[in-house]
Scaffold this active site. Structure first.
Site, mmCIF file in Angstrom:
data_model
loop_
_atom_site.group_PDB
_atom_site.id
_atom_site.type_symbol
_atom_site.label_atom_id
_atom_site.label_comp_id
_atom_site.label_asym_id
_atom_site.label_seq_id
_atom_site.Cartn_x
_atom_site.Cartn_y
_atom_site.Cartn_z
ATOM 1 N N ASP A 64 67.497 67.912 33.895
ATOM 2 C CA ASP A 64 68.276 66.852 34.540
ATOM 3 C C ASP A 64 67.626 65.468 34.584
ATOM 4 O OD1 ASP A 64 69.227 69.509 35.245
ATOM 5 O OD2 ASP A 64 70.643 68.481 36.551
ATOM 6 N N ASN A 103 72.974 63.013 33.624
ATOM 7 C CA ASN A 103 72.937 61.772 34.390
ATOM 8 C C ASN A 103 72.147 60.673 33.694
ATOM 9 O OD1 ASN A 103 74.440 62.379 36.902
ATOM 10 N ND2 ASN A 103 72.956 64.031 37.025
ATOM 11 N N HIS A 155 79.131 66.398 35.197
ATOM 12 C CA HIS A 155 79.494 64.977 35.175
ATOM 13 C C HIS A 155 79.847 64.472 33.775
ATOM 14 C CE1 HIS A 155 78.428 64.682 39.304
ATOM 15 N NE2 HIS A 155 77.159 64.907 39.117
ATOM 16 N N HIS A 212 74.287 75.393 33.861
ATOM 17 C CA HIS A 212 74.365 74.275 34.790
ATOM 18 C C HIS A 212 75.183 74.733 35.997
ATOM 19 C CE1 HIS A 212 73.677 69.957 35.267
ATOM 20 N NE2 HIS A 212 74.834 69.918 35.902
ATOM 21 N N HIS A 233 71.017 71.543 37.232
ATOM 22 C CA HIS A 233 72.001 70.941 38.130
ATOM 23 C C HIS A 233 71.502 70.664 39.546
ATOM 24 C CE1 HIS A 233 75.726 69.846 40.130
ATOM 25 N NE2 HIS A 233 75.620 70.871 40.938
ATOM 26 N N HIS A 248 68.434 69.973 40.576
ATOM 27 C CA HIS A 248 67.334 69.001 40.567
ATOM 28 C C HIS A 248 66.098 69.477 41.330
ATOM 29 C CE1 HIS A 248 70.131 65.304 39.620
ATOM 30 N NE2 HIS A 248 70.390 66.360 38.871
HETATM 31 FE FE FE2 Z 1 75.125 68.569 37.534
#
Ligand code: FE2
Length: 245
Positions: free
Chosen positions: A8, A40, A55, A138, A163, A165
């Site tokens: 991530d 991200n 996302h 994820h 996912h 983190h």
């Molecule tokens: Fe995520």
């Protein structure tokens, strides 16, 4: 052979850390292949494969890009009409073919298709294409991640959770020869609430206000795992990667 997976990548600080340090990390870990989860972050400079997550379609302009990209993959269970693909097959530095899968969990996430409905067929497809198969799962819940890793034990090289983190302390080799970890962590600012400026995340939780999130900046680390496996795809070792940027 060694496969480096960075988890991530978050915000500009995470992306910059990958740009600045991935080449050095590849050398340090003698990596034959580097995979980056970049849901991200816009890109994964220096990675062989970039995986995404829940996302994926939030970024405008990603759909046409995903439609033609073979190395940037989105979750395979994103629905039949979603642009892009969930499986990449690439050749590692040592000449071994590696299949990378990206799959979304269904617990606490708005997932279009249950991972359990499609995972067996997808794994069969991956195994037909490559001896080494890496699954980026994820997902939010550790229970679902442990369940999927156990279900796939012996059929894939690794099931790597992303996912949340937060790097979990359960990296292990399952009895059938599959490496697993519930979450490989975050490449980004750790002086934060999972990457976001702490005061903003706390304000949203405390006051239920629609606070706009911004990435934090401090304590940037690159986190992930190094999976060592045979050229036939059996995992031998899984080691935590956690280095300051
Ligand atoms: Fe995520």
């Amino acid at each position: 052979m060694n496969i480096l997976f960075l988890a991530d990548v978050f915000g500009v600080p995470g992306r910059r850390a990958v740009e600045e340090h991935l080449t050095t990390l590849r050398e340090r870990y003698d990596a034959d292949l580097a995979i980056v989860n970049g849901e991200n972050a816009a890109d994964g400079a220096g990675a062989d494969v970039v995986t995404l997550g829940n996302h994926t379609y939030r970024r405008s302009g990603i759909a046409p890009y995903l439609a033609v990209s073979e190395r940037v993959i989105r979750p395979a269970n994103s629905g039949a009409e979603a642009p892009g693909r969930g499986l990449a097959v690439v050749e590692a530095r040592n000449g071994v073919r590696v299949a990378v899968l990206n799959v979304l969990g269904q617990l606490f996430l708005p997932t279009p298709v249950s991972p359990w409905e499609m995972i067996d067929e997808l794994v069969d497809e991956a195994r037909a294409a490559a001896p080494v198969v890496i699954v980026d799962f994820h997902a939010e819940a550790t229970s679902e991640k442990v369940a999927l890793a156990t279900w796939l034990d012996g059929r894939v090289t690794a099931v790597i959770g992303t996912h949340t983190h937060i790097q979990t302390n359960d990296a292990r080799i399952l009895p059938g020869g599959t490496a697993a970890i519930s979450d490989a962590g975050m490449t980004g600012p750790h002086d934060s609430v999972i990457g976001v400026k702490s005061e903003l995340a706390i304000a949203r939780m405390r006051m239920r206000l629609p606070v706009r999130f911004e990435p934090a900046e401090g304590d940037v680390r690159l986190e992930g795992v190094l999976v060592t496996c045979t050229e036939t795809g059996r995992a031998e070792e899984i080691e935590l990667v956690r280095v300051p940027a």
